[in-house]
Write an enzyme that holds these catalytic residues in place. Structure first.
Site, PDB file in Angstrom:
ATOM      1  N   LYS A 117      76.957  42.534 -83.553  1.00 55.80           N
ATOM      2  CA  LYS A 117      78.169  41.105 -84.063  1.00 55.80           C
ATOM      3  C   LYS A 117      77.295  39.940 -82.059  1.00 55.80           C
ATOM      4  O   LYS A 117      77.599  38.715 -82.063  1.00 55.80           O
ATOM      5  CB  LYS A 117      79.633  41.709 -83.717  1.00 55.80           C
ATOM      6  N   GLU A 201      87.217  38.327 -77.791  1.00 53.71           N
ATOM      7  CA  GLU A 201      87.388  36.770 -78.713  1.00 53.71           C
ATOM      8  C   GLU A 201      88.634  36.504 -79.096  1.00 53.71           C
ATOM      9  O   GLU A 201      89.205  36.909 -79.573  1.00 53.71           O
ATOM     10  CB  GLU A 201      85.933  36.769 -79.737  1.00 53.71           C
ATOM     11  N   HIS A 236      91.716  44.441 -92.945  1.00 59.60           N
ATOM     12  CA  HIS A 236      90.431  43.540 -92.956  1.00 59.60           C
ATOM     13  C   HIS A 236      89.221  43.560 -94.440  1.00 59.60           C
ATOM     14  O   HIS A 236      87.656  44.049 -94.364  1.00 59.60           O
ATOM     15  CB  HIS A 236      89.894  42.995 -91.629  1.00 59.60           C
ATOM     16  N   ARG A 293      72.376  40.850 -96.037  1.00 61.56           N
ATOM     17  CA  ARG A 293      72.401  41.377 -97.200  1.00 61.56           C
ATOM     18  C   ARG A 293      72.820  41.244 -98.040  1.00 61.56           C
ATOM     19  O   ARG A 293      73.653  39.468 -97.535  1.00 61.56           O
ATOM     20  CB  ARG A 293      72.888  43.040 -97.600  1.00 61.56           C
TER      21      ARG A 293
END
Lengths: 505, 168, 505, 168
Positions: A117, A201, A236, A293
Site C-alpha cells: 500500500k 492516512e 471493511h 487480480r
C-alpha cells in the site's frame, strides 16, 4: 500463443468460474484440492484434478511449490490464481515466470509496485493521482506517526502496508490513542502479513468506496471498464457491490477511469486489476489501494459492460492485443451482487460451516448465480465463508433491487445459517434505495436496532404450522416403515393422490 | 394423528386424519381447514389453504432439536410435542445457578485455551478461542466461578453447541 | 392504473416467467392449473392457485369462461395469457374487456385484424409492406387456387388462414398436386382451427426466418426492439432462436423494423407483438404473419436490448406511455436460445413425457434458464413438450455458441428423453457456425446422415463402466440393508471415507 | 463383488473389492486401476482415474432394463450380468417369426384404433394411433398377418414399451 491447458490455483465459485471460461475456449482445466475439497464442485467439473494436501490453506492452496509442480507434471501452459490465496503473491508469480508457466495476472514486478500500500501510494503520486493525505512510506517511529497525524489532522487511519481484507486497520480519533494502536498494529501486521510496516492516512468522512476496473494488455493498451460501488461493508469487508455507482456520472467516471489507467500504465501493469478509491460527498476521489487480480465482484462489471473479464484475462495472458478501444466500452443497465456467506447475521455473524441439507436456487430473467456449492455439500470450516454470488441485472437500479429481492424469495439454503436475510434487510432499506450509502452505512443499519421482522400474517403462520405437522407426519410414516427420513416412492405417490383428491377440508 | 407444535411463538394443536379415500383432513386448534397438499419431492410441499399458495420446504436439519420449515423465504423453527413423533425431544434446561456448561457458539477448531482447570474466572473472562472460516471467536465465561472441567483440547474440531468446559 | 393482482392463464415456464415479473413489481399472482399440474412449479411459486379441470386443455387451459370466473372471484385486475392456449383468442380478449379485467395484450380488434393470416396480408398491403406474392383472401374454389398458383409460379405454399405452429401447411411443387392438397388442407384446417379458410403464397427459396419484435403503448407510440433469427426449424417449429441475426445489418434492421412498426400502427396494435418475415439471400424481406402475443423466444431480445419485455407489457397494459424512444434501443452482444423439449431425437422425435428422475442445470456467466420443471416432476403427456429454455448471452455469436455448448455439457436430464443432443449437433455444425442457415437447414442436417458420434475415448468408456459398476454396487449395498435405492447417510459416509483414502488402486 | 457389464458396445469384467481400510480396489478386465471415488450425493460420483476427472451421474431410470449413466454429457446405457445385482435381467427376445407384439413407441394416449381383431394386416399398415404432447403417431404392423389381439382401448393411457396388440 493459445493455451491448451490451464491450472486453476483456487477453490469454490471462482475456480468453477474460470473452469467454465476455459471450457468455452476449449482449454483443458486442472483443478487442485485439499482433503476437505475432494467432493467440491470445482473438482467435479474439472478435466483433471490433483490433491494438494491437508485442509489448512498453508498446507494446500498456499503451497505454490506443489501447485507449480502439478502444473508442470500435468503439462499446464498457464495458472489462473483466482482471488485470495496466491493471487497477489509476487514470489509465486515470479516462480511461474521462471518455470515457464504463464501466470494469468500482472508481472511480479507490477504486482510488487502496486501490491504494497505504501509503494502504491508512491506510484499514485508519480501518476499525479489524488490520494488520501498521509505517509507514503512505512512509519519508522511513534514520533514520526505523531508528526504525520498532527499534520493531516485527526481522525486518522493506521494501516498495514501489506494488509488486505480490512485486517490490521485502526481508526485513531485523538492523539492519546496513537501510542497503544501503533504497537499493537505493528505486531498484528507482523503476525498476519509477515511485515510490520504500517502507515497513516487521513480518515475521509463518510466516504463511498468506488473502484475502477482496469484491463491492460502486454502491448501498452489499457482500458477502464467503468466503476463498481462497494460501500456496503461490514468490518471493511464488502457485502453488496453494484455497477454503476448511483452517484458517478459520465464526467466523474472518465476522470476516475483515466486516473486509474494512468496509475496502471505508470506501474507497467498488465491483465485485469482494480484501483480502489474513496469518494467524498463533493465528488472528490482519493486513491486507496490497488488489487492486482480479478475481484470477487467482477460480475457486476461484466453485466453492465456485456464483456467477460475472465476471457479477456486469458486473451491478454495469451499475448493478444486488446480488440476493444475505450470508446467501445458502454455501460447499460444496473447490476447488483450479494455475497452469500455461511455466517449467521442473527448471531454476531458467526461462521456457520457444515452440511447444506437443502438448496433451492433462484433463476429466470436477469439472475446470474456464480455458486460453488450444492445440496449435500459440507462447507468446510477451513476457508472463507463465501458460498455463492447472487447477481441481478435489470434496466434500472430500482428494478435490479426488486429482482434481487425476488430471487432471494426463491432462494433456500438449509442446514447451515447464511446471510440471505441480511440482504433482504439492506435491499428493503430506504437509505439503500436512495443510494445513500457510505462505508459506515451497514454498521449504522445494523446498530439501528434489530431487523424489523417481516410481518407474519396469521395465514403464513398457519401454513408453517401445517407444513411442520405434515412433515412430522411423513417422518413418522417413513420411520414406521423403516425407510429412513426420505419417503419412499410409494409414500410420495400416496401424498400426491391425497393432494389430487383435494381432501383435507 | 394429533400433535402439538410450538411455532412462531404459538402452541398449536393439529390433528391430521386420513380420510377413507386415503386423503387427509386437518383440524388446527379445533378449527377444520380446507387444505390441499402436494409433495413435490421429499420435504417440499405445495399447500393451498383457502386458495392461497404456499411453498413449504423442510430444512432437513441434521440435529433433531433444531427442526425448521421455510414458508416461502421465511424460516420457522418449531418444536413438536407429539409423543409419537420421532422428533419430539425435551431441551435440557440449564439451571440458573449451579454448574454451567460452556457450549461452542459455532462449529470450529479450538485454537487456544486461556485457562486451566481449577482457575477462578469472572463473568465475561475468555476461556478459549475457537476459529472457523478465518474468524476467531473468544468463548467467555457466563458467570463468576471456577473452571471445573475442560472438555476439549487445542486443535480439536468442535460442532456447534458442543460442550467445551464446565464452570462451577 | 397499477395492477394489484394478475391472473396468469398459462402453465410451464412462461407462467413462472410472468410470476417472477409480477413479484418484482409487488403484484400478487393467481395461478390456474389442471389436474395433472397441481404439483407444477407455476402453482408452487404463485400467491394463489385454483383448479381449472381435467388434464385436457379443452377442459382446463382453454376454458376462458372458468378462467375469467376465477379472475373475478380472486379479484385479479388483469390476465396475462402467456403464449399458446388463449393468448391469440380474440373472443377471450373481448370477454376480458367486457368483464372489466384487463387482457395483457392487444385489443380484440387489433388481434382480429392481424390474427388471421389473410387479413394480416391485407393489412400488410395497406401498410405498404412487402409480402410474399399470393392471395390475400381465402380461396373460394380450386379453380381460383389454380389461377393464383399459375400467376405467382410454383412451388407455392398452401396455408390455413387461422393456422399456427406449422399446422395445416403444405408445399405444392407442381399443378398436379394442387387438387388433393386443396381438399385435405381445407378439412385439416377446419378440424384443427375451426375454419377451412386457406390461401396460397409463393414459396421463397431457402428463406431465413427473421422476425421483428414490436412494442406499442396505448398512446400511439410504437417501437421495434431489433430482430430475432429463427431459421433453425423442424417441421415449421422453431428449435433455436438468436438475436441479432448474423445477416441483418443496421440498415436492413431499420427498414424491417420501420415496416413492422407501420403495420402495427395501421392495425391499431398495442402491447408486445412480433412481425415475422422471410428474408431471401438478396436481403429482400417478405411479410409472413403476425404473432399478437409474447413469443417463446422473447428472452434473446431481452438479453441483447437489456430490456424486460414482460415488465414492459405490464407497463403498457397499465396505460403508461413508453418511457423509451427508438434511439434508446441499442443492441449489444449476441444471445441464442435452445428450446429444450421432452422428445427423442434418436427416435423420430417422439414425445417423451414421464418422470424427470435427474436434473442437473447449468449456470454461471451468461447463462439464463427459464425452466418450468424440476427433479421429480412428471411431465404430463397432455401439453406441449417444452421443458425449459436455455439461453446464452456473450459478446459475440461465436462466444455465445461456445457458451451454450459449455452449458449443455453441464446439463443432465434423466428419466425421459430430450433434445439436448440435437442442440450439441447443431451448435457444433460448421454451417451453423458460419450462420449459413435457412428454414430448411435443420432438415438438411438431419437428413445428412446420423450424428457423428462424439468420439468416445477409451478413458471415458472406462469411467462409464466403472461408474455403472459403482452404482450397481451401491444399489446392491442398499438393497441388502433394505433401504431402497437411495444410499443411507451411513453408506454415503462410507463412500466418502473410501474416496478420501484414495483407495482403489 | 465381481460383475459383468455390457456398455459402449463392450463386455467388461469388473471386480470391486473392499480393502481392509474400508476403501475399494477396482480390477477392470484383469487390469488394476488407480481410481479415486467420491459420492457427492446419491447417484452422483466424482471419479479420478489417473488424474483425469469424470462426473458420473446415474440417470435413475424407473425401468430396470434401461439403466444408464452419464459421464459428463454423454449417456451410456448399460446392462449388468452380475447374478447378485438387483438390476440384472434378461431381455425377452422377440422371436423372428411367429406372433409379434406391437409395443408403444412412446408414452401417450390411444386416440384411435384402426383395425379390429381378426383383421388381416400387411406390414406397414397402421394399427392404431397414439397421441402425446400434441403429436399423433401411427403405430404400424411389423409384418403381414392377422390381428390376434388388441390389448388397449381408445382413450387409454399407455406407457412407453407397453404391449398394444398381437399380430400373428
Amino acid at each position: 500463443m493459445v493455451f491448451q491447458k490451464i491450472l486453476i490455483a483456487n477453490r469454490g465459485e471462482i475456480a468453477l468460474r474460470v473452469e467454465r471460461a476455459c471450457r468455452e475456449r476449449g482449454i483443458a482445466t486442472v483443478a487442485v484440492y485439499s482433503d476437505v475439497d475432494r467432493a467440491a464442485l470445482h473438482v467435479l467439473e474439472s478435466d483433471e484434478a490433483y490433491r494438494l494436501g491437508p485442509a489448512a490453506a498453508s498446507e494446500s492452496y498456499l503451497r505454490g511449490d506443489k501447485i507449480l509442480e502439478i502444473a508442470k507434471k500435468s503439462g499446464a501452459d498457464a495458472i489462473h490464481p483466482g482471488y485470495g490465496f496466491l493471487s497477489e503473491n509476487a514470489d509465486f508469480a515470479e516462480a511461474c515466470e521462471r518455470a515457464g508457466v504463464k501466470f494469468i495476472g500482472p508481472s511480479a514486478k507490477a504486482m510488487r509496485a502496486l501490491g504494497s500500500k505504501t509503494r502504491a501510494r508512491q506510484a499514485a503520486d508519480a501518476a499525479g493521482m489524488p490520494r488520501t493525505p498521509g505517509s507514503t512510506k512505512g512509519l519508522v517511529s511513534l514520533e514520526e506517526a505523531r508528526q504525520v497525524a498532527e499534520k493531516i489532522g485527526y481522525p486518522v487511519m493506521l494501516k498495514a502496508a501489506a494488509g488486505g481484507g480490512g485486517k490490521g486497520m485502526r481508526v485513531i480519533a485523538k492523539p492519546e490513542e496513537l501510542l497503544a494502536a501503533f504497537d499493537t498494529a505493528r505486531s498484528e501486521a507482523e503476525r498476519a502479513f509477515g511485515s510490520d510496516e504500517v502507515y497513516l492516512e487521513k480518515q475521509i468522512e463518510r466516504p463511498r468506496h468506488v473502484e475502477i476496473q482496469v484491463l491492460a494488455d502486454e502491448h501498452g493498451n489499457c482500458l477502464y471498464l467503468g466503476e463498481r460501488e462497494c460501500s456496503v461493508q461490514r468490518r471493511h469487508q464488502k457485502v453488496i457491490e453494484e455497477a454503476p455507482s448511483a452517484v458517478v456520472g459520465p464526467e466523474l467516471r472518465q476522470r476516475m477511469g483515466e486516473a486509474a489507467v494512468r496509475l496502471a500504465q505508470t506501474a507497467g501493469y498488465t491483465n485485469a486489476g482494480t484501483v480502489e478509491f474513496l469518494l467524498d460527498k463533493h465528488e472528490n476521489f482519493y486513491f486507496l489501494e490497488t488489487n492486482t487480480r480479478l475481484q470477487v465482484e467482477h460480475p457486476v462489471t461484466e453485466l453492465v459492460t456485456g464483456l467477460d473479464l475472465v476471457h479477456l484475462q486469458i486473451d491478454v495472458a495469451e499475448g493478444k492485443p486488446l480488440a476493444l478501444r475505450q470508446e467501445d466500452i458502454m455501460l447499460r443497465g444496473h447490476a447488483i451482487e450479494c455475497r452469500v456467506y455461511a455466517e449467521d447475521p442473527e448471531n454476531q455473524f458467526f461462521p456457520s460451516p457444515g452440511k447444506i441439507t437443502r438448496l433451492l436456487q433462484p433463476g429466470g430473467p436477469g439472475i446470474r448465480e456464480d455458486c460453488g456449492v450444492y445440496e449435500g455439500w459440507t462447507v468446510p470450516m477451513d476457508y472463507d465463508p463465501m458460498l455463492s454470488k447472487l447477481i441481478a441485472y435489470a434496466p434500472t437500479r430500482e428494478m435490479a433491487i426488486a429482482r434481487l429481492l425476488r430471487a432471494l424469495d426463491e432462494y433456500v439454503i438449509g442446514g447451515i445459517r447464511c446471510n440471505l436475510g441480511l440482504f433482504r434487510r439492506i435491499l428493503q432499506d430506504e437509505g439503500f434505495s436512495r443510494a445513500e450509502i457510505d462505508t459506515e452505512y451497514l454498521d449504522r443499519l445494523l446498530n439501528g436496532g434489530s431487523a424489523v421482522m417481516a410481518e407474519r400474517s396469521p395465514a403464513v403462520e398457519l401454513a408453517a404450522a401445517l407444513g411442520a405437522a405434515l412433515l412430522e407426519n411423513s417422518h413418522s410414516a417413513s420411520a414406521s416403515t423403516g425407510a429412513g427420513s426420505t419417503p419412499s416412492p410409494d409414500e410420495q405417490r400416496a401424498w400426491k393422490q391425497a393432494g389430487r383428491r383435494e381432501a383435507m377440508r | 394423528m394429533k400433535l402439538y407444535i410450538e411455532i412462531a411463538g404459538k402452541r398449536r394443536e393439529i390433528r391430521l386424519e386420513t380420510a377413507d379415500d386415503g386423503a387427509y383432513r386437518a383440524i388446527v386448534d379445533g378449527e377444520e381447514r380446507k387444505v390441499d397438499v402436494e409433495m413435490l419431492r421429499a420435504g417440499i410441499f405445495s399447500l393451498l389453504i383457502d386458495g392461497r399458495a404456499y411453498r413449504v420446504v423442510a430444512e432437513e436439519t441434521p440435529e433433531i432439536e433444531d427442526s425448521a420449515v421455510y414458508v416461502g423465504r421465511e424460516r420457522f423453527a418449531y418444536r413438536m410435542e407429539d409423543p409419537r413423533s420421532l422428533r419430539s425431544r425435551r431441551r435440557g434446561n440449564d439451571s440458573e445457578g449451579g454448574p454451567r456448561t460452556l457450549k461452542a457458539s459455532m462449529p470450529g477448531r479450538v485454537v487456544r485455551i486461556l485457562v486451566t482447570e481449577g482457575d477462578r474466572v469472572s463473568a465475561g473472562k475468555g476461556v478459549l478461542v475457537l476459529e472457523a472460516m478465518k474468524m476467531q471467536n473468544e468463548v467467555k465465561s457466563p458467570k463468576d466461578g471456577t473452571v471445573a472441567r475442560l472438555l476439549v483440547a487445542p486443535g480439536e474440531a468442535v460442532g456447534a453447541g458442543q460442550d467445551l468446559a464446565v464452570i462451577e
